[in-house]
Design a protein around this motif. Sequence first.
Motif, PDB file in Angstrom:
ATOM      1  N   THR A  48       1.061  -1.381   0.790  1.00  0.00           N
ATOM      2  CA  THR A  48      -0.293   0.134  -0.221  1.00  0.00           C
ATOM      3  C   THR A  48       0.841   0.834   0.208  1.00  0.00           C
ATOM      4  OG1 THR A  48      -0.085   0.652   2.356  1.00  0.00           O
ATOM      5  CG2 THR A  48      -1.808  -0.986   1.144  1.00  0.00           C
ATOM      6  N   ILE A  49       0.299   2.317  -0.595  1.00  0.00           N
ATOM      7  CA  ILE A  49       1.261   3.477  -0.143  1.00  0.00           C
ATOM      8  C   ILE A  49       1.709   4.032   0.687  1.00  0.00           C
ATOM      9  CG2 ILE A  49      -0.798   5.385  -0.724  1.00  0.00           C
ATOM     10  CD1 ILE A  49       0.818   6.942  -2.608  1.00  0.00           C
ATOM     11  N   SER A  50       0.676   3.573   1.725  1.00  0.00           N
ATOM     12  CA  SER A  50       1.024   4.299   3.347  1.00  0.00           C
ATOM     13  C   SER A  50       1.743   3.415   4.093  1.00  0.00           C
ATOM     14  CB  SER A  50      -0.091   4.140   3.505  1.00  0.00           C
ATOM     15  OG  SER A  50      -1.007   3.507   4.181  1.00  0.00           O
ATOM     16  N   SER A  51       2.201   2.475   3.487  1.00  0.00           N
ATOM     17  CA  SER A  51       3.291   1.501   4.327  1.00  0.00           C
ATOM     18  C   SER A  51       3.891   2.081   4.703  1.00  0.00           C
ATOM     19  CB  SER A  51       2.992   0.050   3.899  1.00  0.00           C
ATOM     20  OG  SER A  51       3.236  -1.164   4.689  1.00  0.00           O
ATOM     21  N   ILE A  52       4.850   1.283   5.415  1.00  0.00           N
ATOM     22  CA  ILE A  52       6.381   1.928   6.201  1.00  0.00           C
ATOM     23  C   ILE A  52       7.637   0.633   5.593  1.00  0.00           C
ATOM     24  CG2 ILE A  52       8.017   2.667   7.490  1.00  0.00           C
ATOM     25  CD1 ILE A  52       5.954   3.870   8.746  1.00  0.00           C
ATOM     26  N   TRP A  53       8.482   1.016   4.498  1.00  0.00           N
ATOM     27  CA  TRP A  53       9.444  -0.220   3.698  1.00  0.00           C
ATOM     28  C   TRP A  53      10.833   0.109   4.547  1.00  0.00           C
ATOM     29  CZ3 TRP A  53       8.560  -4.710   0.623  1.00  0.00           C
ATOM     30  CH2 TRP A  53       7.558  -5.354   0.356  1.00  0.00           C
ATOM     31  N   GLY A  54      11.120  -0.039   5.469  1.00  0.00           N
ATOM     32  CA  GLY A  54      12.416  -0.288   6.686  1.00  0.00           C
ATOM     33  C   GLY A  54      13.622  -0.544   6.114  1.00  0.00           C
ATOM     34  N   CYS A  55      14.230  -1.036   7.657  1.00  0.00           N
ATOM     35  CA  CYS A  55      15.396  -1.999   7.811  1.00  0.00           C
ATOM     36  C   CYS A  55      15.287  -2.267   8.715  1.00  0.00           C
ATOM     37  CB  CYS A  55      17.148  -0.677   7.055  1.00  0.00           C
ATOM     38  SG  CYS A  55      16.836  -0.706   5.245  1.00  0.00           S
ATOM     39  N   SER A  56      16.289  -3.240   9.060  1.00  0.00           N
ATOM     40  CA  SER A  56      16.464  -3.656  10.988  1.00  0.00           C
ATOM     41  C   SER A  56      17.872  -3.409  10.873  1.00  0.00           C
ATOM     42  CB  SER A  56      15.955  -4.990  10.793  1.00  0.00           C
ATOM     43  OG  SER A  56      16.222  -5.536  11.793  1.00  0.00           O
ATOM     44  N   CYS A  57      18.373  -3.258  11.706  1.00  0.00           N
ATOM     45  CA  CYS A  57      19.908  -3.435  11.888  1.00  0.00           C
ATOM     46  C   CYS A  57      20.276  -3.691  12.851  1.00  0.00           C
ATOM     47  CB  CYS A  57      20.042  -1.767  12.092  1.00  0.00           C
ATOM     48  SG  CYS A  57      19.497  -0.065  10.477  1.00  0.00           S
ATOM     49  N   GLY A  58      21.627  -3.693  12.657  1.00  0.00           N
ATOM     50  CA  GLY A  58      22.660  -4.787  13.881  1.00  0.00           C
ATOM     51  C   GLY A  58      23.093  -4.058  15.160  1.00  0.00           C
ATOM     52  N   LEU A  59      23.511  -4.485  16.124  1.00  0.00           N
ATOM     53  CA  LEU A  59      23.887  -4.042  17.021  1.00  0.00           C
ATOM     54  C   LEU A  59      24.735  -2.558  16.728  1.00  0.00           C
ATOM     55  CD1 LEU A  59      24.232  -7.085  19.838  1.00  0.00           C
ATOM     56  CD2 LEU A  59      22.379  -5.156  18.814  1.00  0.00           C
ATOM     57  N   THR A  60      25.439  -2.207  16.224  1.00  0.00           N
ATOM     58  CA  THR A  60      26.633  -1.914  16.168  1.00  0.00           C
ATOM     59  C   THR A  60      26.616  -0.585  15.022  1.00  0.00           C
ATOM     60  OG1 THR A  60      27.466  -3.077  14.068  1.00  0.00           O
ATOM     61  CG2 THR A  60      28.303  -3.347  16.185  1.00  0.00           C
ATOM     62  N   HIS A  61      24.764  -0.384  13.910  1.00  0.00           N
ATOM     63  CA  HIS A  61      24.567   0.443  13.117  1.00  0.00           C
ATOM     64  C   HIS A  61      22.939   1.093  13.487  1.00  0.00           C
ATOM     65  CE1 HIS A  61      28.542  -0.412  11.484  1.00  0.00           C
ATOM     66  NE2 HIS A  61      28.318   0.675  11.056  1.00  0.00           N
ATOM     67  N   GLN A  62      22.803   2.261  13.302  1.00  0.00           N
ATOM     68  CA  GLN A  62      21.197   2.763  13.464  1.00  0.00           C
ATOM     69  C   GLN A  62      21.192   3.559  11.998  1.00  0.00           C
ATOM     70  OE1 GLN A  62      21.226   5.304  16.457  1.00  0.00           O
ATOM     71  NE2 GLN A  62      23.072   6.350  16.366  1.00  0.00           N
ATOM     72  N   GLY A  63      19.867   4.243  11.972  1.00  0.00           N
ATOM     73  CA  GLY A  63      19.536   5.140  11.079  1.00  0.00           C
ATOM     74  C   GLY A  63      18.311   4.287  10.031  1.00  0.00           C
ATOM     75  N   PRO A  64      17.828   5.186   9.676  1.00  0.00           N
ATOM     76  CA  PRO A  64      16.726   4.537   8.942  1.00  0.00           C
ATOM     77  C   PRO A  64      17.346   4.006   7.263  1.00  0.00           C
ATOM     78  CG  PRO A  64      16.431   6.794   8.896  1.00  0.00           C
ATOM     79  CD  PRO A  64      17.242   6.112   8.778  1.00  0.00           C
ATOM     80  N   ARG A  65      18.224   3.269   7.231  1.00  0.00           N
ATOM     81  CA  ARG A  65      18.881   2.316   6.255  1.00  0.00           C
ATOM     82  C   ARG A  65      20.346   2.135   7.134  1.00  0.00           C
ATOM     83  NH1 ARG A  65      14.222   2.808   4.770  1.00  0.00           N
ATOM     84  NH2 ARG A  65      13.318   4.171   3.480  1.00  0.00           N
ATOM     85  N   CYS A  66      20.533   1.884   8.352  1.00  0.00           N
ATOM     86  CA  CYS A  66      21.125   1.370   8.849  1.00  0.00           C
ATOM     87  C   CYS A  66      22.444   1.869   8.318  1.00  0.00           C
ATOM     88  CB  CYS A  66      21.698   0.160   9.101  1.00  0.00           C
ATOM     89  SG  CYS A  66      19.905  -1.220   9.212  1.00  0.00           S
ATOM     90  N   GLU A  67      22.637   3.902   7.788  1.00  0.00           N
ATOM     91  CA  GLU A  67      23.351   4.043   7.194  1.00  0.00           C
ATOM     92  C   GLU A  67      24.637   5.061   8.667  1.00  0.00           C
ATOM     93  OE1 GLU A  67      20.345   7.598   8.678  1.00  0.00           O
ATOM     94  OE2 GLU A  67      20.995   5.064   7.620  1.00  0.00           O
ATOM     95  N   SER A  68      24.443   5.002  10.036  1.00  0.00           N
ATOM     96  CA  SER A  68      25.331   5.173  10.811  1.00  0.00           C
ATOM     97  C   SER A  68      25.667   4.132  12.162  1.00  0.00           C
ATOM     98  CB  SER A  68      24.501   6.605  11.933  1.00  0.00           C
ATOM     99  OG  SER A  68      23.982   7.597  10.936  1.00  0.00           O
ATOM    100  N   TRP A  69      26.415   4.926  13.035  1.00  0.00           N
ATOM    101  CA  TRP A  69      27.260   4.138  13.554  1.00  0.00           C
ATOM    102  C   TRP A  69      26.622   4.217  14.873  1.00  0.00           C
ATOM    103  CZ3 TRP A  69      31.097   0.507  13.901  1.00  0.00           C
ATOM    104  CH2 TRP A  69      31.407   0.251  12.912  1.00  0.00           C
ATOM    105  N   ARG A  70      26.212   3.068  15.837  1.00  0.00           N
ATOM    106  CA  ARG A  70      25.612   3.242  17.694  1.00  0.00           C
ATOM    107  C   ARG A  70      26.453   2.862  18.082  1.00  0.00           C
ATOM    108  NH1 ARG A  70      20.329   1.583  18.250  1.00  0.00           N
ATOM    109  NH2 ARG A  70      20.259   0.503  16.524  1.00  0.00           N
ATOM    110  N   CYS A  71      26.379   3.900  19.066  1.00  0.00           N
ATOM    111  CA  CYS A  71      27.671   4.348  20.341  1.00  0.00           C
ATOM    112  C   CYS A  71      26.535   3.153  21.253  1.00  0.00           C
ATOM    113  CB  CYS A  71      27.109   5.726  21.097  1.00  0.00           C
ATOM    114  SG  CYS A  71      28.184   6.969  19.373  1.00  0.00           S
TER     115      CYS A  71
END
Length: 257
Positions: free
Chosen positions: A187-210
């Motif tokens: 559907t147009i309103s549904s959210i398709w995203g990413c599930s990040c590991g323990l070391t990263h974060q962000g919408p596309r796991c592009e950032s480090w997690r402290c």
Amino acid sequence: SSLCLLNVTAADGTVQQLIPASDPALNEFAVNISTQEYAVIAMANSSLSLPVLIGGITAVPTGNPVNFKVTVVAPEFHSIVVKVTAGDQITSSSYRVNVFLQPLQCSDDCGNGTCNSLTGKCTCETGWMGASCRAYCPGALPCHGRGLCNLEARACNCKETYSGPDCKDRICPYCQNGGTCAPGEQTISSIWGCSCGLTHQGPRCESWRCPSDCSGSGDCNIDTGDCTCYKGFTGEDCSTSEVKKVPLALAVQVELV
């Protein structure tokens, strides 16, 4: 009462002077133009005459152009009546100008459309765009508002998480740094995203997690994954409180063990 000047000016700047004419008794003229828009200028031969009416529109001030637009092509024509009335408001003369727009040819082959002989441009069928109607970008908004119509590629460039020739399908985004797709619904309103590991974060796991998100006692540098601890805290994750040293002279009580 009569006219001393009657001109037709096309949008391309071509001027056709109808009055003065070789026969001053002429009161009907045929004019050929090559643009839809044109203007008529008319002036009475007497300053005592009432303002000239051009197609029912008063030309004020005197000699002001009145603009028109042709909506048919030859052999049909657009007819304008120019009327000048004497100062006695009784005597009048009328002139008819029949404007013929010659059919315009489209410079491109209108692949999925037809040539509009009024404009010389292609009128595309539903879902097709571009000068030659060869780019398929359907929808009330091009690509259903979920992408941009690429006229050179003749197709939609869909936004992230959208796919298909009309950008109506939902797909996984590219997840960085080992992240995995977290799919939604089609559907147009549904959210398709990413599930990040323990070391990263962000919408596309592009950032480090402290570590431990700096325990709420520091700022996380998402480019390096390092914590900058607030004053009074230390450690990799800022979870350790620094021992506060008090001068002996200010101590309330000292015990020796």
